[in-house]
Design a protein around this motif. Structure first.
Motif, PDB file in Angstrom:
ATOM      1  N   ALA A  65       0.745  -1.195  -0.295  1.00  0.00           N
ATOM      2  CA  ALA A  65       0.047  -0.043   0.116  1.00  0.00           C
ATOM      3  C   ALA A  65       0.736   1.305  -0.126  1.00  0.00           C
ATOM      4  O   ALA A  65       0.504   2.402  -0.039  1.00  0.00           O
ATOM      5  N   HIS A  66       2.052   1.092   0.066  1.00  0.00           N
ATOM      6  CA  HIS A  66       2.975   2.155   0.093  1.00  0.00           C
ATOM      7  C   HIS A  66       4.507   2.073  -0.167  1.00  0.00           C
ATOM      8  O   HIS A  66       5.188   1.350   0.574  1.00  0.00           O
ATOM      9  N   VAL A  67       4.847   2.063  -1.609  1.00  0.00           N
ATOM     10  CA  VAL A  67       6.082   1.600  -2.077  1.00  0.00           C
ATOM     11  C   VAL A  67       6.414   2.399  -3.082  1.00  0.00           C
ATOM     12  O   VAL A  67       5.732   3.238  -3.738  1.00  0.00           O
ATOM     13  N   HIS A  68       7.928   2.578  -3.268  1.00  0.00           N
ATOM     14  CA  HIS A  68       8.152   3.249  -4.436  1.00  0.00           C
ATOM     15  C   HIS A  68       9.094   2.559  -5.457  1.00  0.00           C
ATOM     16  O   HIS A  68      10.757   2.578  -5.789  1.00  0.00           O
ATOM     17  N   PRO A  69       8.418   1.778  -6.373  1.00  0.00           N
ATOM     18  CA  PRO A  69       9.169   0.958  -7.289  1.00  0.00           C
ATOM     19  C   PRO A  69      10.037   1.666  -8.439  1.00  0.00           C
ATOM     20  O   PRO A  69      11.232   1.103  -8.570  1.00  0.00           O
ATOM     21  N   VAL A 282      -3.782  11.293  -4.702  1.00  0.00           N
ATOM     22  CA  VAL A 282      -2.703  12.407  -4.498  1.00  0.00           C
ATOM     23  C   VAL A 282      -1.854  12.139  -3.141  1.00  0.00           C
ATOM     24  O   VAL A 282      -2.672  11.782  -1.923  1.00  0.00           O
ATOM     25  N   LYS A 283      -0.924  12.248  -3.215  1.00  0.00           N
ATOM     26  CA  LYS A 283       0.081  11.902  -2.041  1.00  0.00           C
ATOM     27  C   LYS A 283       0.459  13.318  -1.420  1.00  0.00           C
ATOM     28  O   LYS A 283       0.949  14.360  -2.117  1.00  0.00           O
ATOM     29  N   ILE A 284       0.372  13.502   0.213  1.00  0.00           N
ATOM     30  CA  ILE A 284       0.681  14.895   0.625  1.00  0.00           C
ATOM     31  C   ILE A 284       1.445  14.493   1.926  1.00  0.00           C
ATOM     32  O   ILE A 284       1.091  13.514   2.757  1.00  0.00           O
ATOM     33  N   ALA A 370      -0.415   7.206   6.229  1.00  0.00           N
ATOM     34  CA  ALA A 370       0.904   6.345   6.131  1.00  0.00           C
ATOM     35  C   ALA A 370       1.980   6.642   7.257  1.00  0.00           C
ATOM     36  O   ALA A 370       1.793   7.813   7.361  1.00  0.00           O
ATOM     37  N   HIS A 371       2.378   5.570   7.773  1.00  0.00           N
ATOM     38  CA  HIS A 371       3.683   5.816   8.776  1.00  0.00           C
ATOM     39  C   HIS A 371       3.155   5.813  10.205  1.00  0.00           C
ATOM     40  O   HIS A 371       3.510   5.097  10.939  1.00  0.00           O
ATOM     41  N   LEU A 372       2.323   6.635  10.775  1.00  0.00           N
ATOM     42  CA  LEU A 372       1.769   6.779  11.804  1.00  0.00           C
ATOM     43  C   LEU A 372       2.358   6.319  13.061  1.00  0.00           C
ATOM     44  O   LEU A 372       2.371   5.350  13.758  1.00  0.00           O
ATOM     45  N   SER A 436       5.296  -1.088   2.513  1.00  0.00           N
ATOM     46  CA  SER A 436       6.926  -1.505   2.989  1.00  0.00           C
ATOM     47  C   SER A 436       7.725  -0.131   2.992  1.00  0.00           C
ATOM     48  O   SER A 436       8.714   0.023   3.797  1.00  0.00           O
ATOM     49  N   ASP A 437       7.251   0.917   2.034  1.00  0.00           N
ATOM     50  CA  ASP A 437       8.042   2.083   1.777  1.00  0.00           C
ATOM     51  C   ASP A 437       9.421   1.693   1.213  1.00  0.00           C
ATOM     52  O   ASP A 437      10.361   2.373   1.234  1.00  0.00           O
ATOM     53  N   TRP A 438       9.465   0.461   0.541  1.00  0.00           N
ATOM     54  CA  TRP A 438      10.679   0.259  -0.398  1.00  0.00           C
ATOM     55  C   TRP A 438      11.182   1.047  -1.358  1.00  0.00           C
ATOM     56  O   TRP A 438       9.988   1.538  -1.836  1.00  0.00           O
TER      57      TRP A 438
HETATM   58 ZN    ZN Z   1       7.438   6.789   1.174  1.00  0.00          ZN
END
Ligand code: ZN
Length: 538
Positions: A65-69, A282-284, A370-372, A436-438
């Motif tokens: 749900a949160h990754v940077h491929p 949209v990511k803030i 995300a992150h929390l 993951s935030d990979w």
């Molecule tokens: Zn990230």
């Protein structure tokens, strides 16, 4: 009337359907599950590809749900020094990259660490013999400096007579000549002026490399938490001709230096969905991180030695922009994905959704935060109340040295207890999605799941559980990577394997339910995306 045969069948493995039940077999046709259990054998025909006993357990394909491929893939397709641990290994890796990529005009990449150089400083004289006269630019691991060679310095005309830039510094020898180490602004201005930006072919190669890696970990879909105009075009190209085998939601990047006027651009970009690529979010970035005291906190940071400061961190997007922005994005049907680390940022992100709900009523936008990292107990129940998904980076919820050395000294013991409250969120009815935030941390869901379930580093299993009251059950953690992530990705056909679902499968070599939470010991042996085998020697 004869029934059309399946084109794919899985037998000889337990199939966890994601709805609380299991089955002994599954059949799919045209990318969809058409039968489970006793109905499967009759659907196996001459043209059916049968996966027989390829693993102990089949689960719905994982979603991140949160990754940077694209960024992770750039690491994979350029010089990647991240996992190496000596100067000699760095030079070997660089030399082999140069030998393998005769077409590359530049040698770019990074991930080196200061500790492997005398005095923490790499030298151009090390780099020159292994770079074949091509300019080289290699960021260090924390991206606050770069190592360059003589060809790069010559190209940029940087020599002993060049003054330092106002926001950075050239490391120099006794004669004032630059040694090839650029600090801060000196590295950034060098990169933006001289290093060629990745081409669209470079971005496509990066996404494909990342996709192959993610498929090998059982991942069949994800939300890219930072889509730029360049990566948007790369995704479109890959989705257009079927090379994008994952289902991808793209989060368009909110420019915090701009205002609500940028939403017009998002509306245009949203129209550019192709195939399995959906740029609908949209990511803030609401705040920064605790390690450098840029997270937005209600109470000031400590000074690292037990004293107080008056620094409460930063809001990258102030409330007077955040609330109307989220309200307007919600009104226009965008999903908003907010980065919030500090308790003040989490509170503001929830307030922004509350403002949207008050103005627009309920929506199916499935906004998520995300992150929390630090969540005020008063805010925990608001996730369920406001229908905000908790996007959890489970791997971070462990008591590793970074937590001990770079987090707790800044927030103190009391706030340290408020970190990553995943079970508290779940207990109040919040939906959890896992990411993951990979490449920041591992993309392996089986490692992340172990931390979600045990709150202990899988490589140091004898250490104490980090806030054990916040552990999740395995089913809850699995749901975060399947139905929970599919929910946040608006993927109604994903995250489960019941009849009618998309045939996205991850086959695991061991029964995850028999490992007492030690799921990092298991391996994915085969991955199927929309009915096609995309990973595995089967
Ligand atoms: Zn990230």
């Amino acid at each position: 009337m004869p029934v059309a045969a399946a084109d794919l069948a899985v037998v000889g493995s337990r199939v966890w359907l994601g709805d609380g039940s299991s089955s002994a077999a599954l059949a799919a046709r045209d990318g969809r599950v058409i039968a489970v259990g006793d109905d499967v054998p009759a659907l196996i025909g001459a043209g059916t590809r049968v996966l027989d006993g390829v693993g102990a357990l089949v689960v719905p394909g994982f979603q991140d749900a949160h990754v940077h491929p694209p960024q992770a893939g750039r690491h994979m397709t350029t010089v990647n020094l991240r996992e190496l641990s000596s100067r000699a290994d760095y030079l070997d890796r660089i030399a082999s990259y140069v030998a393998d990529h005769p077409e590359a005009a530049w040698v770019v990449g990074g991930g080196w660490s200061m500790e492997h150089f005398p005095g923490g400083l790499p030298h151009r004289a090390d780099l020159d013999p292994v770079t074949a006269g091509k300019p080289a630019f290699l960021f260090n691991r924390d991206v606050h400096g770069a190592w360059v060679n003589s060809a790069a310095l010559a190209l940029a005309g940087i020599d002993a007579s060049t003054p330092d830039p106002p926001d950075g510094r050239y490391e120099r020898d006794a004669d004032g000549a630059p040694i090839g180490m650029l600090h801060e602004g000196a590295a950034y201005s060098f990169e933006s002026t001289w290093v060629p930006a990745p081409s669209s072919a470079d971005w496509e190669a990066a996404i494909l490399a990342a996709q192959a890696r993610l498929h090998a970990l059982g991942i069949t879909g994800w939300q890219d938490a930072w889509v730029t105009p360049a990566t948007l075009e790369a995704y479109r190209s890959l989705a257009g001709d079927g090379r994008l085998t994952a289902r991808v939601v793209g989060a368009l990047w909110w420019d915090r230096h701009s205002d609500l006027g940028q939403i017009a651009g998002f509306l245009e970009q949203r129209e550019r969905a192709v195939g399995t690529f959906h740029p609908t979010t949209v990511k803030i970035m609401v705040d920064g991180i605790i390690e450098n005291q840029t997270a937005a906190m209600f109470e000031p940071f400590h000074d690292g030695h037990g004293g107080r400061t008056d620094n409460r961190g930063l809001m990258y997007v102030d409330r007077d922009v955040l609330l109307p922005a989220v309200t307007e994005l919600d009104r226009l049907g965008f999903q908003v994905h907010m980065h919030a680390i500090g308790d003040r940022a989490v509170h503001a992100a929830l307030d922004a959704v509350a403002a949207a709900r008050a103005n627009n009523g309920a929506s199916d936008s499935r906004h998520h935060i995300a992150h929390l990292q630090v969540v005020s107990p008063d805010d925990v129940p608001r996730f369920a109340d406001l229908d905000v998904v908790a996007n959890c980076q489970a791997y971070w919820a462990q008591h590793e040295p970074q937590m001990e050395e770079h987090t707790i000294p800044w927030i103190g013991a009391a706030r340290a207890e408020l970190q990553y409250p995943f079970q508290s969120l779940r207990r109040t009815g919040a939906r959890l999605a896992m990411g993951s935030d990979w490449p920041v941390t591992t993309a392996d869901p089986l490692r992340e799941m172990e931390v979600a379930v045990r709150r202990v580093d899988p490589d140091r299993r004898a250490t104490a559980s980090f806030l054990p009251q916040e552990r999740l059950t395995l089913v809850e953690a699995l749901a975060g990577f399947t139905s929970g992530a599919a929910h946040v990705n608006h993927d109604e056909a994903g995250g489960r394997l019941t009849v009618g679902a998309r045939a996205d499968l991850a086959v695991v070599d061991q029964d995850l339910f028999a490992l007492e939470g030690r799921t990092a010991d298991a391996r994915v042996t085969c991955t199927v995306a929309a009915g096609q085998v995309v990973y595995g020697d089967v």
